[in-house]
Design a protein around this motif. Structure first.
Motif, mmCIF file in Angstrom:
data_model
loop_
_atom_site.group_PDB
_atom_site.id
_atom_site.type_symbol
_atom_site.label_atom_id
_atom_site.label_comp_id
_atom_site.label_asym_id
_atom_site.label_seq_id
_atom_site.Cartn_x
_atom_site.Cartn_y
_atom_site.Cartn_z
ATOM 1 N N VAL A 1 0.847 -1.201 0.000
ATOM 2 C CA VAL A 1 0.000 0.000 0.000
ATOM 3 C C VAL A 1 0.880 1.248 0.000
ATOM 4 O O VAL A 1 0.691 2.162 -0.809
ATOM 5 C CB VAL A 1 -0.930 -0.017 1.240
ATOM 6 C CG1 VAL A 1 -1.595 1.336 1.420
ATOM 7 C CG2 VAL A 1 -1.982 -1.096 1.105
ATOM 8 N N MET B 1 1.257 4.003 -3.030
ATOM 9 C CA MET B 1 0.978 5.409 -2.765
ATOM 10 C C MET B 1 2.193 6.272 -3.083
ATOM 11 O O MET B 1 2.065 7.351 -3.664
ATOM 12 C CB MET B 1 0.603 5.589 -1.291
ATOM 13 C CG MET B 1 -0.789 5.114 -0.961
ATOM 14 S SD MET B 1 -1.108 5.094 0.816
ATOM 15 C CE MET B 1 -0.999 6.816 1.215
ATOM 16 N N GLN C 1 0.334 11.613 3.703
ATOM 17 C CA GLN C 1 -0.617 10.629 4.227
ATOM 18 C C GLN C 1 0.076 9.536 5.046
ATOM 19 O O GLN C 1 -0.561 8.829 5.816
ATOM 20 C CB GLN C 1 -1.412 9.986 3.084
ATOM 21 C CG GLN C 1 -2.174 10.959 2.230
ATOM 22 C CD GLN C 1 -3.039 11.893 3.038
ATOM 23 O OE1 GLN C 1 -3.687 11.489 3.997
ATOM 24 N NE2 GLN C 1 -3.027 13.171 2.674
ATOM 25 N N VAL D 1 -3.627 0.511 7.756
ATOM 26 C CA VAL D 1 -4.151 0.306 6.400
ATOM 27 C C VAL D 1 -5.358 1.210 6.169
ATOM 28 O O VAL D 1 -5.436 1.924 5.148
ATOM 29 C CB VAL D 1 -4.544 -1.179 6.195
ATOM 30 C CG1 VAL D 1 -5.292 -1.343 4.887
ATOM 31 C CG2 VAL D 1 -3.302 -2.061 6.215
ATOM 32 N N VAL E 1 -5.334 4.171 3.388
ATOM 33 C CA VAL E 1 -6.223 4.059 2.229
ATOM 34 C C VAL E 1 -7.209 5.221 2.220
ATOM 35 O O VAL E 1 -7.446 5.850 1.175
ATOM 36 C CB VAL E 1 -6.939 2.693 2.240
ATOM 37 C CG1 VAL E 1 -8.042 2.671 1.204
ATOM 38 C CG2 VAL E 1 -5.934 1.582 1.978
ATOM 39 N N THR E 2 -7.748 5.559 3.389
ATOM 40 C CA THR E 2 -8.702 6.671 3.457
ATOM 41 C C THR E 2 -8.044 7.976 3.022
ATOM 42 O O THR E 2 -8.558 8.694 2.155
ATOM 43 C CB THR E 2 -9.222 6.827 4.897
ATOM 44 O OG1 THR E 2 -9.720 5.569 5.336
ATOM 45 C CG2 THR E 2 -10.310 7.864 4.970
ATOM 46 N N PHE F 1 -5.401 8.439 1.326
ATOM 47 C CA PHE F 1 -4.986 8.407 -0.073
ATOM 48 C C PHE F 1 -6.182 8.617 -0.989
ATOM 49 O O PHE F 1 -6.087 9.341 -1.986
ATOM 50 C CB PHE F 1 -4.316 7.060 -0.352
ATOM 51 C CG PHE F 1 -3.582 7.026 -1.651
ATOM 52 C CD1 PHE F 1 -2.488 7.850 -1.857
ATOM 53 C CD2 PHE F 1 -3.973 6.176 -2.668
ATOM 54 C CE1 PHE F 1 -1.798 7.826 -3.050
ATOM 55 C CE2 PHE F 1 -3.290 6.145 -3.862
ATOM 56 C CZ PHE F 1 -2.197 6.967 -4.057
ATOM 57 N N ALA F 2 -7.305 7.994 -0.629
ATOM 58 C CA ALA F 2 -8.505 8.142 -1.466
ATOM 59 C C ALA F 2 -8.959 9.599 -1.457
ATOM 60 O O ALA F 2 -9.280 10.172 -2.516
ATOM 61 C CB ALA F 2 -9.611 7.225 -0.946
ATOM 62 N N ASN G 1 -7.763 10.588 7.531
ATOM 63 C CA ASN G 1 -6.711 9.588 7.661
ATOM 64 C C ASN G 1 -6.466 9.275 9.148
ATOM 65 O O ASN G 1 -6.534 8.117 9.584
ATOM 66 C CB ASN G 1 -5.447 10.152 6.995
ATOM 67 C CG ASN G 1 -4.265 9.215 7.051
ATOM 68 O OD1 ASN G 1 -4.205 8.324 7.883
ATOM 69 N ND2 ASN G 1 -3.304 9.420 6.161
#
Lengths: 93, 894
Positions: free
Chosen positions: B120, B124, B420, B440, B444-445, B447-448, B505
């Protein structure tokens, strides 16, 4: 951890001084934040509000760099006080 | 004016110079003479890859547009360095302790060596940093075009091919010096040395332009300040939210950028270097930004309206006819771009090859690390392929984006992207409860949100997101507009993206961490990270017995290379005191080995490889419980052994005591025999001599005969009494005596004893009694008790040497029963003799020679048989013998 030796109640003068220098070292970035965030309070709407005296750019530049210089000098002085007596030979190793 | 061809020639010469520096640095490092290259100065200079072409060219443009705001990009890193004690100290210590090869490696190691997390972070980082690499390519080609001629006649195809050749050159350099040695600590002397030199070049270039501008164009310090105030940016204008947000963002990016992690942590040789860089690097940053405002002001003044302020650093010297200075400035920008690209590519390729390529390759091999062949080649190949891939992506991005203004904005956007990592990174360093799933979820949050609110909109309307989505949100939902999330409008897009991405995040990271439960390995690693200054041992356990040294050796050879692996194993074998070259696979060795391998292939891969050989993929809860069970058993067993050894020690002690007692008894027996023979011989001698006189002497008168016969008689009686006593004592001592229990009053017993004694030698004794106290009724062997009393009264009569001998008999009750005390007024028994008076044949003096010294011994034996006791107590004016009678003797009759 419970098996660590208890912190001595009184320190000899030298290590007491050393610990206070470390405290100062820890506080230094906070001082930096405080001083560098001070321009937030300068009038920024001077262009629209005639009552406010605008801050000249030259003064702003000098302020920011003086703070910078001061912080660097303080960091250098603290480093000298704390570690410069260590033998630099270790670097070569 | 320098022609474009001259410039290219100069660039090539400069690159050749860098190659030479890197080559010699590598060579002297390989020969172990690289000490001077590992100085704090080189470390500090290598940190300057933070200042990319974006800051070299872009800072002036930024200042020309927004005044002092550009400086926030430098303030954040300065604060981080000045506050190194808080975060960097710990980060560097952990990075070194864990042999982290990249930020992805560190984060994955913290959260239980999770490869998912590493992937991940890697993805990123690649998405966040690749556009940044494209930006560097753009800046190099853009600066080249400045020299190629006036605006409007530039050929865009030339730019593209220039970018291509720059990318190829950088790839070549990175491959050559970035993957030469796959050593255990993943340090690159050549690359670090080259970027240190480049950092000097860019600083010198920028300062040279600045000095030229201030003293050459503006005419000195004072006029410069006036010119600044008179310029379009002469008044303080700021967006307060951007001032705060950008300072924080640059601080976060400084910690999180993969290339910064590479130079800060991975290439760090000595923690002392960090201490020095803490004040030295802010100096560098300050000098880099010192002349930015003057250059921007003079550029705005001199250059025609509409010219690109990003290129003022080049165009001002050119317009003033200073082509030499312009060339130097070009080299400065070129250095900024190339050093950033090299280190960023190196860092990213390490991540890609360690966390994506190697795990995939290991999985496809089936047997994992046990396949034949040199894994080292695979690793190096993966690394090189990754370098080409990343530079290829950068170039592709540059071509696709068209090198326009969209790319110029990517600097800050890229910062937001890598920032992030911050919650997972700091949470991992300071919060033990941070879990893998929390990290994680947070990553992921964040990054999204970043993709949606910052990255995709940066391409402009209808490029990645349609104009309608940008204006009205997806499906017309206003709350989801990418630049006004939750309906909050009017915020600067960068600030908006920073706030929302990092807030969500961090929230997800904390919330999921609180809700999830960490695996054992994660908890161990968490403790290792958070408490790195307290202990540095590795708690991870390998079931070493299953791992054969040969297998480990073969695997290590394939990763580290044969000589290095053999040296490592031999050193360990020697440390263990073994003569061969294969050490025992102890826990400590496996952990060392894992760290060594982690330096080459990353923590997660190294862990996976060793676990394939060793057996257990990781420590499961079951394993831990089994270990705990086993330790409990061992503990119990050792407790048993301890108990047994204590028992043995006790028995040995008892035996020793018994032996001492036996020895003492033997000595006592010898003494007794010699005593008894002496005691028997004395009367026998007189009997024999007087009977001889009677037999052999004639003419003895009747009186004499009678006298001698009486002596013989007396001696015979004495002998008989002695023998009686001996017999008595023997019977008592052997315990053969049978007690004749009777009931009687104490008064009667005492009366009988006194009468009997008076009849003997105690005639003149004044005996005082308190008869009212003697009413007790006793059940015991009365004859024996009476014998004791007689003995005591007789002794008093015999040995009391006072003028008026007196004996006082008292009966007192005490806590264990009652006691009868016989106090006389004679001379006290000497201190030394008190311990002996109850022993056999113990006599205080030999006066009259009347007793055999058995009386008190017999008394003591009797009292012991009767369950009581007799003891001696000195009195102020005499002696006291105390006869204790147990309660049951006294009470039984009542």
């Amino acid at each position: 951890m419970s098996n660590q030796p208890p912190t001595p109640l009184f320190l000899e003068r030298r290590s007491y001084r050393r610990r206070r220098l470390m405290d100062a070292l820890r506080l230094l970035p906070l001082v930096g934040v405080l001083l560098w965030m001070l321009p937030l309070f300068w009038p920024s709407e001077a262009a629209t509000d005639a009552a406010l005296e605008p801050v000249p750019m030259s003064r702003a530049v000098i302020y920011v760099f003086l703070v910078w210089l001061g912080l660097i000098c303080a960091a250098f002085a603290l480093w000298r006080g704390l570690w410069s007596d260590e033998t630099p030979d270790k670097d070569a190793a | 004016m320098t022609s474009i061809n001259q410039l290219i020639g100069i660039s090539l010469a400069y690159v050749a110079f860098l190659f030479a520096i890197a080559f010699f640095a590598e060579r002297s490092a390989a020969r172990g003479r690289g000490g001077w290259m590992r100085s704090p100065l080189v470390y500090t200079l290598s940190l300057s890859i933070y200042c990319t072409a974006w800051t070299f060219y872009g800072a002036v443009g930024y200042a020309a547009r927004s005044g002092m705001e550009f400086v926030t990009i430098y303030l954040g890193p300065s604060l981080v360095m000045l506050g190194w004690w808080w975060v960097l100290r710990k980060l560097v210590r952990i990075g070194r302790a864990q042999r982290a090869t990249s930020i992805a490696d560190l984060i994955s190691a913290r959260y239980g060596k999770s490869n998912l997390l590493a992937i991940v972070v890697t993805v990123m980082a690649v998405i966040g940093v690749t556009p940044y690499i494209a930006l560097q390519l753009q800046s190099v080609t853009l600066s080249l075009t400045v020299f190629s001629g006036p605006e409007g006649v530039r050929d865009p195809l030339n730019q593209a091919s220039a970018a291509f050749w720059v990318a190829v050159g950088l790839a070549l350099f990175t491959v050559l010096f970035g993957t030469r040695n796959l050593n255990a600590n993943e340090r690159h002397s050549g690359v670090v040395m080259a970027i240190a030199v480049e950092s000097v070049v860019k600083l010198v270039a920028l300062i040279a332009v600045g000095v030229f501008v201030v003293w050459g164009v503006a005419g000195g310090y004072g006029p410069m300040l006036e010119r600044i105030d008179a310029s379009p940016i002469g008044e303080w204008q700021m967006d307060r939210s951007r001032w705060v947000a950008l300072t924080a963002l640059s601080a976060a990016a400084f910690l999180c950028l993969p290339r910064m992690f590479q130079v800060l942590v991975v290439e760090n040789e000595n923690e002392r270097h960090l201490q020095i860089a803490s004040w030295a690097f802010p100096i560098y940053l300050m000098l880099m930004s010192l002349f930015v405002v003057p250059i921007a002001v003079v550029g705005l003044d001199l250059m025609p309206a509409g010219s690109n302020p990003d290129l003022f650093v080049l165009t001002i010297p050119l317009s003033q006819g200073q082509s030499g200075l312009a060339t130097l400035s070009f080299l400065g920008g070129f250095s900024s771009a190339t050093s950033m690209v090299i280190v960023a590519t190196l860092a990213l390729s390490t991540m890609v090859s360690n966390h994506v390529v190697m795990p995939v390759w290991l999985t496809t091999q089936g047997e994992g690390a046990q396949v034949s062949g040199d894994v080292r080649n695979v690793v190096i190949f993966a690394r090189r392929a990754s370098i080409l891939l990343i530079l290829g992506l950068g170039y592709l991005y540059y071509r696709v984006s068209g090198g326009g203004a969209a790319l110029a904005a990517i600097g800050l956007i890229s910062f937001v992207g890598v920032a992030q990592f911050l919650p997972a990174l700091l949470g991992g360093l300071f919060w033990r409860a941070a879990t893998h799933w929390g990290a994680v979820a947070g990553l992921v949050t964040g990054f999204a949100v970043w993709l949606y609110a910052s990255f995709l909109p940066s391409f402009g309307p209808d490029a990645a997101l349609s104009a309608s989505v940008l204006a009205d949100g997806p499906w017309g939902i206003g709350w989801l507009r990418p630049r006004a999330l939750f309906g909050i409008e009017g915020v600067d897009p960068t600030v908006h993206a920073v706030i929302w991405s990092l807030t969500l995040n961090t929230t997800m990271f904390i919330a999921v961490s609180l809700l999830s439960f960490p695996s054992p390995l994660e908890r161990l690693q968490g403790a290792q990270f958070v408490n790195v200054f307290e202990h540095s041992t590795q708690p991870r356990e390998w079931n070493a017995a299953l791992a054969a040294s040969e297998d480990l050796m073969i695997m290590t050879q394939r990763i580290l290379g044969a000589p290095e692996a053999q040296t490592l194993f031999r050193a360990e074998a020697r440390r263990q005191g073994l003569s061969g070259h294969l050490p025992e696979p102890t826990q400590g060795f496996l952990q060392t080995l894992e760290r060594e391998l982690a330096g080459s292939v990353g923590a997660a891969t190294a862990h996976a490889m060793i676990s394939q050989l060793v057996g257990g993929a990781s420590v499961s809860v079951q394993d831990l419980m089994a270990v705990a069970d086993e330790s409990a058993q061992i503990l119990e067993y050792s407790n048993q052994i301890e108990a047994k050894s204590q028992e043995l020690a006790r028995t040995a002690g008892q035996l020793r005591e018994a032996n001492e007692k036996l020895t003492a008894l033997s000595v006592q027996k010898d003494a007794f025999l010699s005593q008894i023979s002496h005691e028997l011989r004395t009367p026998m001698t007189s009997i024999r001599s007087f009977s001889e006189i009677l037999r052999d002497t004639d003419g003895l008168g009747q009186v004499e005969k009678t006298k001698y016969a009486s002596i013989i008689h007396g001696e015979a009686i004495r002998l008989t009494r002695l023998l009686d006593d001996l017999l008595d004592l023997s019977v008592l001592e052997n315990g053969q005596v049978s007690l004749n229990l009777e009931t009687g009053r104490l008064e009667d017993i005492l009366e009988q004893a006194v009468v009997t004694a008076r009849a003997g030698s105690a005639g003149q004794l004044d005996i005082q009694r308190e008869r009212t106290n003697e009413t007790q009724v006793l059940t015991t062997d009365l004859d024996r008790l009476s014998q004791v009393f007689i003995n005591l009264v007789t002794n008093a009569g015999k040995y009391c040497d006072a003028q008026a001998p007196r004996l006082r008999i008292d009966v007192e009750a005490d806590d264990v029963g009652m006691r009868v005390v016989f106090r006389d007024n004679g001379t006290q028994i000497p201190l030394g003799a008190r311990a002996l008076i109850f022993e056999k044949f113990a006599r205080l003096n030999d006066k009259e020679g009347s007793g055999a010294g058995l009386g008190l011994a017999i008394c003591r034996e009797i009292m012991t048989r009767l369950g009581g006791d007799i003891s001696y107590h000195p009195e102020p004016t005499g002696n006291a013998f105390v006869v204790h009678l147990p309660r049951d003797v006294a009470l039984a009759a009542q």
